[in-house]
Design a protein around this motif. Structure first.
Motif, PDB file in Angstrom:
ATOM      1  N   GLY A  83      23.703  79.485   9.113  1.00  0.00           N
ATOM      2  CA  GLY A  83      24.206  79.405  10.477  1.00  0.00           C
ATOM      3  C   GLY A  83      25.181  80.507  10.854  1.00  0.00           C
ATOM      4  N   THR A  84      25.289  81.539  10.012  1.00  0.00           N
ATOM      5  CA  THR A  84      26.150  82.668  10.368  1.00  0.00           C
ATOM      6  C   THR A  84      25.285  83.810  10.907  1.00  0.00           C
ATOM      7  OG1 THR A  84      26.116  83.511   8.109  1.00  0.00           O
ATOM      8  CG2 THR A  84      27.949  82.079   8.680  1.00  0.00           C
ATOM      9  N   PRO A  85      25.836  84.620  11.819  1.00  0.00           N
ATOM     10  CA  PRO A  85      25.055  85.714  12.401  1.00  0.00           C
ATOM     11  C   PRO A  85      24.568  86.690  11.321  1.00  0.00           C
ATOM     12  CG  PRO A  85      27.024  85.324  13.697  1.00  0.00           C
ATOM     13  CD  PRO A  85      27.153  84.507  12.442  1.00  0.00           C
ATOM     14  N   ASP A  86      23.290  87.041  11.386  1.00  0.00           N
ATOM     15  CA  ASP A  86      22.696  87.967  10.425  1.00  0.00           C
ATOM     16  C   ASP A  86      22.277  89.272  11.106  1.00  0.00           C
ATOM     17  OD1 ASP A  86      21.899  88.621   7.783  1.00  0.00           O
ATOM     18  OD2 ASP A  86      19.820  88.135   8.277  1.00  0.00           O
ATOM     19  N   ILE A  87      21.696  89.147  12.304  1.00  0.00           N
ATOM     20  CA  ILE A  87      21.175  90.318  13.022  1.00  0.00           C
ATOM     21  C   ILE A  87      21.582  90.232  14.492  1.00  0.00           C
ATOM     22  CG2 ILE A  87      19.095  91.597  13.701  1.00  0.00           C
ATOM     23  CD1 ILE A  87      17.626  90.119  11.408  1.00  0.00           C
ATOM     24  N   ILE A  88      22.119  91.337  15.009  1.00  0.00           N
ATOM     25  CA  ILE A  88      22.363  91.453  16.452  1.00  0.00           C
ATOM     26  C   ILE A  88      21.379  92.488  16.974  1.00  0.00           C
ATOM     27  CG2 ILE A  88      23.991  92.007  18.294  1.00  0.00           C
ATOM     28  CD1 ILE A  88      26.255  91.684  16.254  1.00  0.00           C
ATOM     29  N   VAL A  89      20.677  92.145  18.052  1.00  0.00           N
ATOM     30  CA  VAL A  89      19.753  93.088  18.681  1.00  0.00           C
ATOM     31  C   VAL A  89      20.247  93.368  20.099  1.00  0.00           C
ATOM     32  CG1 VAL A  89      17.355  93.566  19.321  1.00  0.00           C
ATOM     33  CG2 VAL A  89      17.845  92.052  17.375  1.00  0.00           C
ATOM     34  N   GLU A  90      20.445  94.625  20.397  1.00  0.00           N
ATOM     35  CA  GLU A  90      20.821  95.056  21.746  1.00  0.00           C
ATOM     36  C   GLU A  90      19.597  95.710  22.370  1.00  0.00           C
ATOM     37  OE1 GLU A  90      22.791  95.641  25.173  1.00  0.00           O
ATOM     38  OE2 GLU A  90      23.511  94.450  23.479  1.00  0.00           O
ATOM     39  N   CYS A  91      19.128  95.139  23.481  1.00  0.00           N
ATOM     40  CA  CYS A  91      17.929  95.649  24.153  1.00  0.00           C
ATOM     41  C   CYS A  91      18.314  96.400  25.419  1.00  0.00           C
ATOM     42  CB  CYS A  91      17.009  94.496  24.536  1.00  0.00           C
ATOM     43  SG  CYS A  91      16.450  93.518  23.136  1.00  0.00           S
ATOM     44  N   LYS A  92      17.671  97.519  25.618  1.00  0.00           N
ATOM     45  CA  LYS A  92      17.825  98.308  26.832  1.00  0.00           C
ATOM     46  C   LYS A  92      16.449  98.484  27.460  1.00  0.00           C
ATOM     47  CE  LYS A  92      22.231  99.096  26.197  1.00  0.00           C
ATOM     48  NZ  LYS A  92      23.185  98.314  26.984  1.00  0.00           N
ATOM     49  N   ALA A  93      16.437  98.806  28.730  1.00  0.00           N
ATOM     50  CA  ALA A  93      15.172  99.109  29.403  1.00  0.00           C
ATOM     51  C   ALA A  93      14.599 100.396  28.815  1.00  0.00           C
ATOM     52  CB  ALA A  93      15.409  99.273  30.903  1.00  0.00           C
ATOM     53  N   PRO A  94      13.267 100.550  28.824  1.00  0.00           N
ATOM     54  CA  PRO A  94      12.662 101.769  28.271  1.00  0.00           C
ATOM     55  C   PRO A  94      13.195 103.056  28.902  1.00  0.00           C
ATOM     56  CG  PRO A  94      10.984 100.114  28.656  1.00  0.00           C
ATOM     57  CD  PRO A  94      12.263  99.583  29.250  1.00  0.00           C
TER      58      PRO A  94
END
Length: 149
Positions: A83-94
């Motif tokens: 239950g601890t954060p493993d991966i952060i994904v930051e998404c941007k527009a193409p």
């Protein structure tokens, strides 16, 4: 419609409303306005589920947290089985170029979340980093590992 991304293509559920197109978010279980950034996010969610085998129960979308009394949201947050954060994904527009500012943003988020991996993607370019806490730096990887129980 939306442009082809540098990710596998998935059978995403898209519908037309009066004002705009909507895309179904498997995590939030609802239709969301289809923006270029949302197009990238939905593809990356499917990539994590299908290619990397992460369980849907460990993925959160737009998870809110506070940094210096400011409310922030992570685009995609993957937890480990504890239950601890493993991966952060930051998404941007193409159309958005990934710059040092993008990395600074996700690094600031990680000061709070302490994830092992950071991913920045605009759907065309993907950057994967692993936190090296001993040397207080990030190691760039070709890709992130798949889910391990």
């Amino acid at each position: 419609m939306m442009e082809k991304l540098n990710l596998p293509s998935y059978p995403l559920k898209i519908k037309n409303s009066e004002k705009h197109y909507l895309i179904f978010d498997e995590i939030r279980k609802k239709y969301i306005v289809l923006t270029p950034e949302e197009w990238v996010r939905q593809h990356y969610i499917h990539f994590l589920l299908k290619e990397k085998q992460y369980p849907i129960s460990l993925i959160a979308v737009e998870k809110q947290f506070t940094i210096n009394n400011l409310k922030k949201r992570s685009d995609i947050l993957v937890f480990n089985s504890n239950g601890t954060p493993d991966i952060i994904v930051e998404c941007k527009a193409p159309s958005v170029k990934i710059t040092q500012d993008t990395f600074d943003q996700i690094a600031r988020y990680n000061l709070k979340l302490n994830a092992n991996y950071l991913i920045v993607t605009n759907g065309l370019e993907h950057y994967h980093c692993k936190l090296d806490s001993l040397n207080e730096t990030y190691i760039f990887l070709e890709e992130i590992p798949g889910y391990k129980i």
